[in-house]
Motif scaffolding. Structure first.
Motif, mmCIF file in Angstrom:
data_model
loop_
_atom_site.group_PDB
_atom_site.id
_atom_site.type_symbol
_atom_site.label_atom_id
_atom_site.label_comp_id
_atom_site.label_asym_id
_atom_site.label_seq_id
_atom_site.Cartn_x
_atom_site.Cartn_y
_atom_site.Cartn_z
ATOM 1 N N PHE A 161 17.119 -10.908 2.908
ATOM 2 C CA PHE A 161 16.192 -12.118 2.885
ATOM 3 C C PHE A 161 15.839 -12.746 1.540
ATOM 4 O O PHE A 161 15.155 -12.102 1.041
ATOM 5 N N ILE A 162 16.026 -13.692 1.321
ATOM 6 C CA ILE A 162 15.862 -14.378 -0.392
ATOM 7 C C ILE A 162 15.229 -15.791 -0.165
ATOM 8 O O ILE A 162 15.208 -16.437 0.929
ATOM 9 N N GLY A 163 14.771 -16.029 -1.318
ATOM 10 C CA GLY A 163 14.228 -17.529 -1.707
ATOM 11 C C GLY A 163 15.360 -18.077 -2.352
ATOM 12 O O GLY A 163 16.095 -17.591 -2.991
ATOM 13 N N ILE A 164 15.463 -19.421 -1.848
ATOM 14 C CA ILE A 164 16.412 -20.293 -2.347
ATOM 15 C C ILE A 164 15.954 -21.784 -2.897
ATOM 16 O O ILE A 164 15.073 -22.249 -2.231
ATOM 17 N N THR A 165 16.630 -22.273 -3.685
ATOM 18 C CA THR A 165 16.242 -23.722 -4.181
ATOM 19 C C THR A 165 17.526 -24.347 -4.843
ATOM 20 O O THR A 165 18.459 -23.660 -4.943
ATOM 21 N N TYR A 166 17.445 -25.617 -4.961
ATOM 22 C CA TYR A 166 18.404 -26.497 -5.757
ATOM 23 C C TYR A 166 18.690 -25.869 -7.109
ATOM 24 O O TYR A 166 17.693 -25.366 -7.887
ATOM 25 N N ALA A 167 19.645 -26.099 -7.674
ATOM 26 C CA ALA A 167 20.328 -25.573 -8.954
ATOM 27 C C ALA A 167 19.514 -25.929 -10.128
ATOM 28 O O ALA A 167 19.138 -25.259 -11.107
ATOM 29 N N THR A 231 19.838 -28.785 -0.747
ATOM 30 C CA THR A 231 21.213 -29.171 -1.682
ATOM 31 C C THR A 231 20.900 -30.616 -2.159
ATOM 32 O O THR A 231 21.705 -31.152 -3.412
ATOM 33 N N THR A 232 19.896 -31.334 -1.611
ATOM 34 C CA THR A 232 19.682 -32.910 -2.078
ATOM 35 C C THR A 232 18.645 -32.936 -3.320
ATOM 36 O O THR A 232 18.319 -33.887 -3.856
ATOM 37 N N GLY A 233 18.017 -31.593 -3.523
ATOM 38 C CA GLY A 233 17.125 -31.503 -4.492
ATOM 39 C C GLY A 233 15.775 -31.646 -3.915
ATOM 40 O O GLY A 233 14.665 -32.106 -4.649
ATOM 41 N N CYS A 234 15.423 -30.856 -2.762
ATOM 42 C CA CYS A 234 14.204 -31.088 -2.236
ATOM 43 C C CYS A 234 13.653 -29.589 -1.853
ATOM 44 O O CYS A 234 14.217 -28.834 -1.057
ATOM 45 N N GLY A 235 12.619 -29.159 -2.500
ATOM 46 C CA GLY A 235 11.752 -28.064 -2.194
ATOM 47 C C GLY A 235 12.475 -26.647 -2.557
ATOM 48 O O GLY A 235 13.421 -26.502 -3.079
ATOM 49 N N ILE A 236 11.736 -25.685 -1.770
ATOM 50 C CA ILE A 236 12.376 -24.200 -1.883
ATOM 51 C C ILE A 236 12.141 -23.878 -0.505
ATOM 52 O O ILE A 236 11.389 -24.465 0.511
ATOM 53 N N SER A 237 12.990 -22.708 0.024
ATOM 54 C CA SER A 237 13.019 -22.226 1.612
ATOM 55 C C SER A 237 13.012 -20.503 1.162
ATOM 56 O O SER A 237 13.597 -20.093 0.115
ATOM 57 N N GLY A 251 27.137 -23.037 -6.383
ATOM 58 C CA GLY A 251 26.291 -23.250 -7.420
ATOM 59 C C GLY A 251 25.313 -24.412 -6.869
ATOM 60 O O GLY A 251 24.413 -24.905 -7.646
ATOM 61 N N GLN A 252 25.658 -24.889 -5.607
ATOM 62 C CA GLN A 252 24.896 -26.070 -5.276
ATOM 63 C C GLN A 252 23.446 -25.653 -5.110
ATOM 64 O O GLN A 252 22.046 -26.097 -5.360
ATOM 65 N N LEU A 253 22.934 -24.200 -4.481
ATOM 66 C CA LEU A 253 21.720 -23.712 -4.589
ATOM 67 C C LEU A 253 21.728 -22.354 -5.344
ATOM 68 O O LEU A 253 22.759 -21.803 -5.454
#
Length: 288
Positions: A161-167, A231-237, A251-253
């Protein structure tokens, strides 16, 4: 077989209304009331109570309703198998929205030869567990937390279970991130009742924080739009790695390097405790 008073009470426990129960059973409301009082007298238990003119089901009543639903569901399923020994019986399963994106297809591939009718309900963890308790599904695939004293289960695997964001998120500096830095971001999160949300919420609680502490919170009921927004550059999850394996590989995220955030969570096949069909569910789990 259970008598009609038991079935009437199970429906009342579901509707929390004598009027609605009477309408569904095509009975008068006094007839429903009499059945419930008669059942309480026979069992020597209080099953319903009123608090400020609001009907509530007592703890004993909740346990009885759960038992009635289980027995009714399993007896109907067994009778079908006994009457049609050479025919495949329908399979009804539930699956959480997160698992539907990366596990459900594999499970259905395992099941398609076992039955001509497979019905799959996709919802959040809370809804799947309620459907299981009500006898509306045979078993569920869940990744969220649940009361392991109430349900039997087989653990299928542990999922990171990980945190992710845009590149190109400016938050990424090559250094481990603190919770304070995360709170300055827009959080994309699942709805209340989601197992994914609960896992992240529990981690926040351990660090004296809440979801509402983020600068902005966007709630979305399914993971796909969350991934698309990221992937459009919005936020973290925060979600299971398998949900975004392709986006991470391309590499998108990117994974958020959060200090102290190293979580794995069980993915379980859950069914009713002491189920007559436990061996069947365990056999399904063995091939997932």
């Amino acid at each position: 077989m259970l008598d009609k008073k038991m079935h009437t009470f199970a429906l009342l426990a579901q509707t929390k209304s004598y009027t609605v129960t009477a309408q569904r059973l095509y009975l008068t409301q006094p007839a429903v009331t009499q059945q419930i009082k008669s059942l309480e007298s026979e069992l020597g238990l209080q099953l319903v109570s009123y608090q400020h003119a609001h009907l509530t089901i007592t703890p004993a009543g909740q346990q009885l309703a759960s038992y009635i639903n289980k027995i009714d569901h399993e007896s109907q399923k067994l009778l079908t198998q006994l009457k049609l020994p050479n025919q495949q019986t329908p399979i009804r399963l539930g699956c959480t929205r997160s698992l539907s994106s990366f596990l459900l297809t594999h499970v259905l591939q395992q099941l398609h030869a076992k039955s001509q009718q497979i019905r799959c309900q996709i919802a959040n963890t809370d809804t799947i567990l309620k459907a299981l308790t009500a006898g509306n599904i045979d078993f569920g695939l869940v990744e969220g937390n649940f009361d392991k004293t109430r349900f039997a289960f087989v653990t299928l695997r542990q999922e990171p279970f990980i945190g992710i964001t845009y590149a190109d998120n400016p938050l990424l500096t090559g250094q481990p991130l603190t919770l304070a830095q995360l709170l300055s971001q827009t959080l994309l999160v699942r709805e209340p009742g989601s197992g994914t949300r609960e896992i992240f919420q529990n981690w926040l609680t351990m660090h004296n924080a809440q979801i509402k502490d983020f600068q902005q919170v966007i709630e979305i009921a399914t993971p796909t739009p969350i991934i698309q927004l990221l992937t459009t550059g919005c936020g973290i999850s925060f979600m299971y790695r398998s949900l975004v394996s392709a986006e991470l590989a391309s590499g998108q995220l990117v994974q958020l390097p959060v200090r102290g955030f190293e979580l794995q969570h069980e993915i379980n096949l859950v069914y009713l405790k002491n189920s007559y069909f436990a061996a069947q569910y365990q056999a399904i789990a063995a091939h997932v």
